[in-house]
Design an enzyme around this catalytic site. Structure first.
Site, PDB file in Angstrom:
ATOM      1  N   ASN A   1       0.857  -1.221  -0.086  1.00 48.78           N
ATOM      2  CA  ASN A   1      -0.026   0.013  -0.074  1.00 48.78           C
ATOM      3  C   ASN A   1       0.756   1.120   0.106  1.00 48.78           C
ATOM      4  O   ASN A   1       1.500   1.624   0.989  1.00 48.78           O
ATOM      5  CB  ASN A   1      -0.770  -0.227   1.321  1.00 48.78           C
ATOM      6  CG  ASN A   1      -1.627   1.299   1.540  1.00 48.78           C
ATOM      7  OD1 ASN A   1      -1.902   2.060   0.457  1.00 48.78           O
ATOM      8  ND2 ASN A   1      -2.184   1.450   2.643  1.00 48.78           N
TER       9      ASN A   1
ATOM     10  N   LYS B   1       0.163   4.338  -0.437  1.00 45.74           N
ATOM     11  CA  LYS B   1      -0.494   5.419   0.340  1.00 45.74           C
ATOM     12  C   LYS B   1      -0.331   6.693  -0.566  1.00 45.74           C
ATOM     13  O   LYS B   1      -0.154   6.457  -1.816  1.00 45.74           O
ATOM     14  CB  LYS B   1      -0.127   5.571   1.815  1.00 45.74           C
ATOM     15  CG  LYS B   1      -0.071   4.373   2.570  1.00 45.74           C
ATOM     16  CD  LYS B   1       0.222   4.763   3.826  1.00 45.74           C
ATOM     17  CE  LYS B   1       0.234   3.237   4.692  1.00 45.74           C
ATOM     18  NZ  LYS B   1       0.212   3.406   6.350  1.00 45.74           N
TER      19      LYS B   1
ATOM     20  N   HIS C   1      -9.212   0.820   4.966  1.00 44.16           N
ATOM     21  CA  HIS C   1      -7.917   0.948   5.555  1.00 44.16           C
ATOM     22  C   HIS C   1      -8.453   1.924   6.691  1.00 44.16           C
ATOM     23  O   HIS C   1      -9.080   2.867   6.804  1.00 44.16           O
ATOM     24  CB  HIS C   1      -6.978   1.668   4.686  1.00 44.16           C
ATOM     25  CG  HIS C   1      -5.734   1.468   5.210  1.00 44.16           C
ATOM     26  ND1 HIS C   1      -5.252   2.445   5.969  1.00 44.16           N
ATOM     27  CD2 HIS C   1      -4.828   0.808   5.144  1.00 44.16           C
ATOM     28  CE1 HIS C   1      -3.846   2.174   6.358  1.00 44.16           C
ATOM     29  NE2 HIS C   1      -3.712   1.362   5.790  1.00 44.16           N
TER      30      HIS C   1
ATOM     31  N   GLU D   1      -6.719   4.465   7.950  1.00 46.18           N
ATOM     32  CA  GLU D   1      -6.714   5.979   7.754  1.00 46.18           C
ATOM     33  C   GLU D   1      -7.746   6.385   6.847  1.00 46.18           C
ATOM     34  O   GLU D   1      -8.131   7.579   7.187  1.00 46.18           O
ATOM     35  CB  GLU D   1      -5.419   6.050   6.738  1.00 46.18           C
ATOM     36  CG  GLU D   1      -4.079   5.798   7.641  1.00 46.18           C
ATOM     37  CD  GLU D   1      -2.831   5.257   6.942  1.00 46.18           C
ATOM     38  OE1 GLU D   1      -2.819   5.406   5.497  1.00 46.18           O
ATOM     39  OE2 GLU D   1      -1.911   4.702   7.461  1.00 46.18           O
TER      40      GLU D   1
ATOM     41  N   GLU E   1      -5.375  -5.309  10.535  1.00 51.01           N
ATOM     42  CA  GLU E   1      -4.283  -4.323  10.806  1.00 51.01           C
ATOM     43  C   GLU E   1      -4.672  -3.434  12.158  1.00 51.01           C
ATOM     44  O   GLU E   1      -5.363  -2.462  12.021  1.00 51.01           O
ATOM     45  CB  GLU E   1      -4.241  -3.304   9.476  1.00 51.01           C
ATOM     46  CG  GLU E   1      -4.052  -4.011   8.267  1.00 51.01           C
ATOM     47  CD  GLU E   1      -3.432  -3.129   7.315  1.00 51.01           C
ATOM     48  OE1 GLU E   1      -2.451  -2.986   7.032  1.00 51.01           O
ATOM     49  OE2 GLU E   1      -4.114  -1.955   7.017  1.00 51.01           O
TER      50      GLU E   1
ATOM     51  N   GLY F   1       2.413   1.900  10.684  1.00 49.64           N
ATOM     52  CA  GLY F   1       3.248   2.983  10.512  1.00 49.64           C
ATOM     53  C   GLY F   1       3.972   3.317  11.868  1.00 49.64           C
ATOM     54  O   GLY F   1       4.601   4.494  11.842  1.00 49.64           O
TER      55      GLY F   1
ATOM     56  N   SER G   1       3.584  -2.486  10.283  1.00 49.91           N
ATOM     57  CA  SER G   1       5.168  -2.563  10.377  1.00 49.91           C
ATOM     58  C   SER G   1       5.748  -3.743  10.172  1.00 49.91           C
ATOM     59  O   SER G   1       6.628  -4.164  10.625  1.00 49.91           O
ATOM     60  CB  SER G   1       5.270  -1.972  11.752  1.00 49.91           C
ATOM     61  OG  SER G   1       4.928  -0.563  12.055  1.00 49.91           O
TER      62      SER G   1
HETATM   63  C1  PEP Z   1      -0.799  -0.103   5.974  1.00 46.99           C
HETATM   64  O1  PEP Z   1      -0.761   0.856   5.648  1.00 46.99           O
HETATM   65  O2  PEP Z   1      -1.655  -0.962   5.619  1.00 46.99           O
HETATM   66  C2  PEP Z   1       0.498  -0.602   6.907  1.00 46.99           C
HETATM   67  C3  PEP Z   1       0.301  -1.865   7.163  1.00 46.99           C
HETATM   68  O3  PEP Z   1       1.493   0.111   6.988  1.00 46.99           O
HETATM   69  P1  PEP Z   1       3.010   0.074   7.784  1.00 46.99           P
HETATM   70  O4  PEP Z   1       3.424  -1.155   6.998  1.00 46.99           O
HETATM   71  O5  PEP Z   1       3.873   1.046   7.296  1.00 46.99           O
HETATM   72  O6  PEP Z   1       2.915  -0.278   9.111  1.00 46.99           O
END
Ligand code: PEP
Length: 249
Positions: free
Chosen positions: A9, A11, A94, A96, A166, A172, A212
């Site tokens: 992703n 973003k 997601h 966000e 998630e 992040g 992460s």
């Molecule tokens: C994401 O945005 O779906 C995500 C898992 O981000 P990150 O790997 O940076 O934590």
């Protein structure tokens, strides 16, 4: 059928030249696993990304779409627009999108319906916030998110859905759920599906972990029996790191 998937992703990162450069780096990587590989660039670059990955194993997917088929929704992108540029899979829900754009479970249920009606595959994201985990409510939160957005669906459509757990506190932040925490929640998710749709649907469901994931922790997370792959944010922006995760299976 249950699959191994690693989806990046991107973003709101990478303009057109950066998108072309990253794809060019991705195409140089060697894949040694059998995972399905997906990348989700920003919507304005989807067509170019699709064109430049056409002959590869990389599927270009979208980060979001609107629930309406078309109409007066300034700034939004529809399912048929995505399909017309070669995109057949969309990430929905997601954290966000939920946090910054007020996407509710009800809205997400409509988006899922629209994607499925357009024969698209959905990567449906959900996960608890830090306070939920601290107060021990993570399972209840996750169960509700799944039920509200998906439990109106017929069992027959679940082969077009991929789930992505998630935990918001791990996205992040550099903080990762431990492999055991991921496994426990993935097993719970499968049990939740089984309670409504039975063992066949639950067992066949692909459930990704996101939060992460890095080259250094991917192998251990992916080794857990109910973790079928990853949704990768930060580490998907470097071709070597992304493919180290792809090859962690
Ligand atoms: C994401 O945005 O779906 C995500 C898992 O981000 P990150 O790997 O940076 O934590």
């Amino acid at each position: 059928m249950r699959k191994n998937i690693v989806a990046g992703n991107w973003k709101m990162n990478n303009d057109l030249p950066q998108t072309e450069a990253l794809i060019s780096d991705l195409l140089k990587q060697e894949q040694t696993s059998n995972a399905e590989v997906m990348i989700a660039p920003t919507s304005v670059n989807l067509f170019q990304a699709f064109e430049t990955t056409r002959l590869s194993n990389i599927e270009v997917i979208a980060q979001n779409m609107h629930f309406a088929e078309n109409g007066a929704y300034t700034g939004e992108v529809s399912a048929s627009m995505l399909k017309s540029v070669g995109v057949n899979t969309v990430i929905l829900g997601h954290s966000e999108r939920r946090a910054y754009f007020n996407e509710t479970d009800e809205m997400l249920a409509k988006k899922v319906d629209t994607a499925l009606a357009n024969n698209m595959r959905v990567i449906f994201c959900f996960g608890e916030e830090l306070e939920d985990r601290k107060s021990g409510n993570e399972e209840e939160i996750v169960e509700n998110q799944i039920k509200k957005a998906l439990f109106h669906l017929d069992a027959s459509v679940f082969n077009s859905i991929v789930l992505a757990y998630e935990p918001v506190w791990a996205i992040g932040t550099g903080e990762t759920a431990s492999p055991e925490q991921a496994q426990d929640m993935h097993a719970f998710i499968r049990k939740t599906l089984e309670s409504k749709y039975g063992n066949t649907v639950a067992d066949a469901m692909t459930i990704l972990y996101g939060g992460s994931v890095k080259p250094t922790n991917a192998k251990e997370i992916f080794s857990k029996p109910d973790v079928d792959g990853g949704l990768i944010g930060g580490a998907s922006l470097k071709a070597e790191d992304f493919f180290a995760i792809v090859n962690a299976f």
